[in-house]
Design a protein around this motif. Structure first.
Motif, PDB file in Angstrom:
ATOM      1  N   ASN A 219      47.645 -45.712 -21.452  1.00  0.00           N
ATOM      2  CA  ASN A 219      46.811 -44.541 -21.773  1.00  0.00           C
ATOM      3  C   ASN A 219      47.557 -43.548 -22.649  1.00  0.00           C
ATOM      4  O   ASN A 219      46.988 -42.964 -23.573  1.00  0.00           O
TER       5      ASN A 219
ATOM      6  N   ASN B  38      38.924 -48.584 -20.190  1.00  0.00           N
ATOM      7  CA  ASN B  38      40.308 -48.971 -19.908  1.00  0.00           C
ATOM      8  C   ASN B  38      41.061 -47.852 -19.219  1.00  0.00           C
ATOM      9  O   ASN B  38      41.916 -48.097 -18.366  1.00  0.00           O
ATOM     10  N   SER B  39      40.755 -46.635 -19.572  1.00  0.00           N
ATOM     11  CA  SER B  39      41.443 -45.499 -18.975  1.00  0.00           C
ATOM     12  C   SER B  39      41.085 -45.346 -17.501  1.00  0.00           C
ATOM     13  O   SER B  39      41.905 -44.941 -16.682  1.00  0.00           O
ATOM     14  N   ILE B  40      39.862 -45.722 -17.163  1.00  0.00           N
ATOM     15  CA  ILE B  40      39.381 -45.544 -15.794  1.00  0.00           C
ATOM     16  C   ILE B  40      39.905 -46.648 -14.872  1.00  0.00           C
ATOM     17  O   ILE B  40      40.165 -46.416 -13.692  1.00  0.00           O
ATOM     18  N   GLN B  41      40.108 -47.854 -15.409  1.00  0.00           N
ATOM     19  CA  GLN B  41      40.501 -48.973 -14.536  1.00  0.00           C
ATOM     20  C   GLN B  41      41.920 -48.777 -14.041  1.00  0.00           C
ATOM     21  O   GLN B  41      42.733 -48.099 -14.637  1.00  0.00           O
ATOM     22  N   GLY B  42      42.248 -49.475 -12.911  1.00  0.00           N
ATOM     23  CA  GLY B  42      43.580 -49.372 -12.354  1.00  0.00           C
ATOM     24  C   GLY B  42      44.458 -50.484 -12.859  1.00  0.00           C
ATOM     25  O   GLY B  42      44.079 -51.261 -13.721  1.00  0.00           O
ATOM     26  N   ASN B  43      45.677 -50.601 -12.275  1.00  0.00           N
ATOM     27  CA  ASN B  43      46.590 -51.678 -12.639  1.00  0.00           C
ATOM     28  C   ASN B  43      46.096 -52.997 -12.074  1.00  0.00           C
ATOM     29  O   ASN B  43      45.356 -53.034 -11.114  1.00  0.00           O
ATOM     30  N   THR B  44      46.560 -54.073 -12.674  1.00  0.00           N
ATOM     31  CA  THR B  44      46.132 -55.393 -12.214  1.00  0.00           C
ATOM     32  C   THR B  44      47.353 -56.286 -12.037  1.00  0.00           C
ATOM     33  O   THR B  44      48.470 -55.869 -12.278  1.00  0.00           O
ATOM     34  N   SER B  45      47.097 -57.473 -11.636  1.00  0.00           N
ATOM     35  CA  SER B  45      48.041 -58.609 -11.621  1.00  0.00           C
ATOM     36  C   SER B  45      49.437 -58.295 -11.099  1.00  0.00           C
ATOM     37  O   SER B  45      49.613 -58.033  -9.932  1.00  0.00           O
ATOM     38  N   PHE B  46      50.440 -58.334 -11.970  1.00  0.00           N
ATOM     39  CA  PHE B  46      51.835 -58.373 -11.548  1.00  0.00           C
ATOM     40  C   PHE B  46      52.201 -57.203 -10.659  1.00  0.00           C
ATOM     41  O   PHE B  46      52.837 -57.364  -9.624  1.00  0.00           O
ATOM     42  N   PHE B  47      51.795 -56.001 -11.073  1.00  0.00           N
ATOM     43  CA  PHE B  47      52.164 -54.813 -10.311  1.00  0.00           C
ATOM     44  C   PHE B  47      51.532 -54.878  -8.941  1.00  0.00           C
ATOM     45  O   PHE B  47      52.191 -54.594  -7.931  1.00  0.00           O
ATOM     46  N   ASN B  48      50.240 -55.247  -8.874  1.00  0.00           N
ATOM     47  CA  ASN B  48      49.566 -55.303  -7.585  1.00  0.00           C
ATOM     48  C   ASN B  48      50.156 -56.391  -6.706  1.00  0.00           C
ATOM     49  O   ASN B  48      50.252 -56.238  -5.483  1.00  0.00           O
TER      50      ASN B  48
ATOM     51  N   LYS C 127      48.630 -55.617  -3.248  1.00  0.00           N
ATOM     52  CA  LYS C 127      47.242 -55.146  -3.372  1.00  0.00           C
ATOM     53  C   LYS C 127      46.327 -56.305  -3.734  1.00  0.00           C
ATOM     54  O   LYS C 127      46.741 -57.240  -4.384  1.00  0.00           O
TER      55      LYS C 127
ATOM     56  N   ARG D 290      48.970 -52.606 -20.620  1.00  0.00           N
ATOM     57  CA  ARG D 290      48.027 -52.101 -19.622  1.00  0.00           C
ATOM     58  C   ARG D 290      47.976 -52.991 -18.377  1.00  0.00           C
ATOM     59  O   ARG D 290      47.712 -52.509 -17.290  1.00  0.00           O
ATOM     60  N   ALA D 291      48.257 -54.291 -18.558  1.00  0.00           N
ATOM     61  CA  ALA D 291      48.185 -55.210 -17.418  1.00  0.00           C
ATOM     62  C   ALA D 291      49.060 -54.731 -16.257  1.00  0.00           C
ATOM     63  O   ALA D 291      48.775 -54.998 -15.098  1.00  0.00           O
ATOM     64  N   ASN D 292      50.164 -54.038 -16.581  1.00  0.00           N
ATOM     65  CA  ASN D 292      51.064 -53.594 -15.515  1.00  0.00           C
ATOM     66  C   ASN D 292      51.323 -52.096 -15.494  1.00  0.00           C
ATOM     67  O   ASN D 292      51.853 -51.581 -14.522  1.00  0.00           O
TER      68      ASN D 292
ATOM     69  N   GLN E 142      50.324 -45.854 -11.296  1.00  0.00           N
ATOM     70  CA  GLN E 142      48.837 -45.757 -11.276  1.00  0.00           C
ATOM     71  C   GLN E 142      48.294 -44.658 -12.170  1.00  0.00           C
ATOM     72  O   GLN E 142      48.979 -43.781 -12.547  1.00  0.00           O
TER      73      GLN E 142
ATOM     74  N   ASN F  47      49.074 -49.039 -16.536  1.00  0.00           N
ATOM     75  CA  ASN F  47      47.877 -48.398 -17.080  1.00  0.00           C
ATOM     76  C   ASN F  47      48.191 -47.009 -17.629  1.00  0.00           C
ATOM     77  O   ASN F  47      47.670 -46.618 -18.676  1.00  0.00           O
TER      78      ASN F  47
ATOM     79  N   PHE G  38      53.241 -57.256  -6.513  1.00  0.00           N
ATOM     80  CA  PHE G  38      54.463 -56.740  -5.923  1.00  0.00           C
ATOM     81  C   PHE G  38      54.225 -55.580  -4.977  1.00  0.00           C
ATOM     82  O   PHE G  38      55.131 -55.172  -4.272  1.00  0.00           O
ATOM     83  N   ASN G  39      52.980 -55.044  -5.020  1.00  0.00           N
ATOM     84  CA  ASN G  39      52.675 -53.975  -4.091  1.00  0.00           C
ATOM     85  C   ASN G  39      51.641 -54.389  -3.078  1.00  0.00           C
ATOM     86  O   ASN G  39      50.991 -53.547  -2.462  1.00  0.00           O
TER      87      ASN G  39
ATOM     88  N   LYS H  63      63.206 -55.238  -5.970  1.00  0.00           N
ATOM     89  CA  LYS H  63      61.818 -55.321  -6.443  1.00  0.00           C
ATOM     90  C   LYS H  63      61.632 -54.450  -7.688  1.00  0.00           C
ATOM     91  O   LYS H  63      61.031 -54.879  -8.672  1.00  0.00           O
TER      92      LYS H  63
END
Lengths: 122, 184
Positions: B127, A107-117, A122, B119-121, B184, B123, A119-120, B42
């Motif tokens: 952490n 989990n620490s290694i993975q990046g952000n997902t879904s909502f944040f991406n 990605k 974590r979904a938004n 990030q 990370n 809006f950016n 935004k």
């Protein structure tokens, strides 16, 4: 070739637990795991008898860099754990601790997902 | 004739150019302003989403974790104190492992129910929360592992749990006060 790594000395004086990320990093450096990550051998960590917990903090100090370098699949092929204690409940608890450590590392290694991406873009 | 045409063109150009420049500047400022407003909007949406959808509805889970942690810690310390002189070392080790794992189970549930939603938004925030949880887990385990466990150890762990709550809120508050886009 599979090599055994005894980690009793990193358990702390008169302690029954492996704790602390800093302590895990110290163990990692003394065991030269950075070099071991690059070789073709397999390794088994021997968790000594009398261990009550192998905390994720210690696990991450010891092995986070290995997981980051190798990826989770290669890491699990290369490194494994054996428990000297024969008690089923202790083995189950220690196994849960290690799974917690692996999950925290992934989990620490993975990046952000879904909502944040979204809006950016990605 | 050509000379007069050139003079007229230059004259018209000298009259029109300042106006063109003024309009261009206004247009550029307008576009920059709109882009800036869109960026602010935004960030506001992301901040509101974080607070209203992720944090606020899940504060009950946090309360449950703190309450269950305190109950589990107190119960485990009572069990370990009462059993320490009545068991063989081998059985006491097994009991200690079981009691430590009770807190670890509560911590794990909290990770799945609360931390993974964050974590979904965010990370980085997740952490940081995990780091706090692991430190608390270490303190609980090291306390249970003491040679001579006392009822007062329950009080000191209660303080650690309350400190954890304070530190946790400091971490959770970060995305509300800082601009989005650095997660990030």
């Amino acid at each position: 070739m599979t090599n055994k790594i005894n980690i009793l000395k990193y358990r702390g004086n008169k302690s029954s637990l492996f704790t602390g990320r800093t302590q895990g990093v110290t163990a990692r450096n003394e065991l030269k795991l950075n070099d071991k990550d690059k070789d073709k051998n397999k390794y088994v960590f021997i968790i000594p008898k009398g261990t009550t917990s192998f905390n994720p903090s210690f696990f991450l100090g010891l092995l986070f860099e290995s997981i980051k370098t190798l990826g989770i699949e290669e890491f699990q092929k290369k490194y494994s754990f054996e428990y000297e204690d024969e008690n089923i409940e202790i083995k189950t608890n220690l196994n849960d601790n290690i799974e917690d450590g692996i999950r925290n590392a992934k989990n620490s290694i993975q990046g952000n997902t879904s909502f944040f991406n979204l809006f950016n873009n990605k | 004739m050509v000379h007069f045409l050139l003079q007229d063109t230059q004259s018209i150009f000298n009259k029109v150019l300042p106006a063109l420049i003024k309009v261009s500047v206004v247009l550029i400022l307008f576009i920059i302003g709109r882009k800036f407003d869109a960026k602010i909007r935004k960030e506001e949406i992301i901040r509101n989403w974080y607070f209203k959808v992720i944090i606020e509805p899940n504060l009950g889970i946090l309360d449950d974790f703190l309450k269950n942690s305190l109950l589990s810690i107190k119960s485990s310390i009572d069990v370990l104190i009462n059993s320490s002189t009545k068991m063989t070392m081998k059985d006491y080790i097994k009991l200690k492992s079981i009691e430590i794992s009770k807190f670890s189970n509560i911590k794990r549930e909290f990770e799945f129910d609360f931390v993974e939603i964050i974590r979904a938004n965010h990370n980085d925030i997740a952490n940081e929360v995990i780091d706090l949880l692991l430190k608390l887990e270490d303190k609980v385990g090291n306390t249970f592992d003491k040679d001579k466990l006392l009822k007062e150890d329950s009080d000191s762990l209660e303080k650690e749990v309350r400190n954890f709550k304070t530190d946790l809120f400091k971490v959770l508050y970060k995305p509300i006060i800082k601009p989005a886009g650095n997660n990030q």
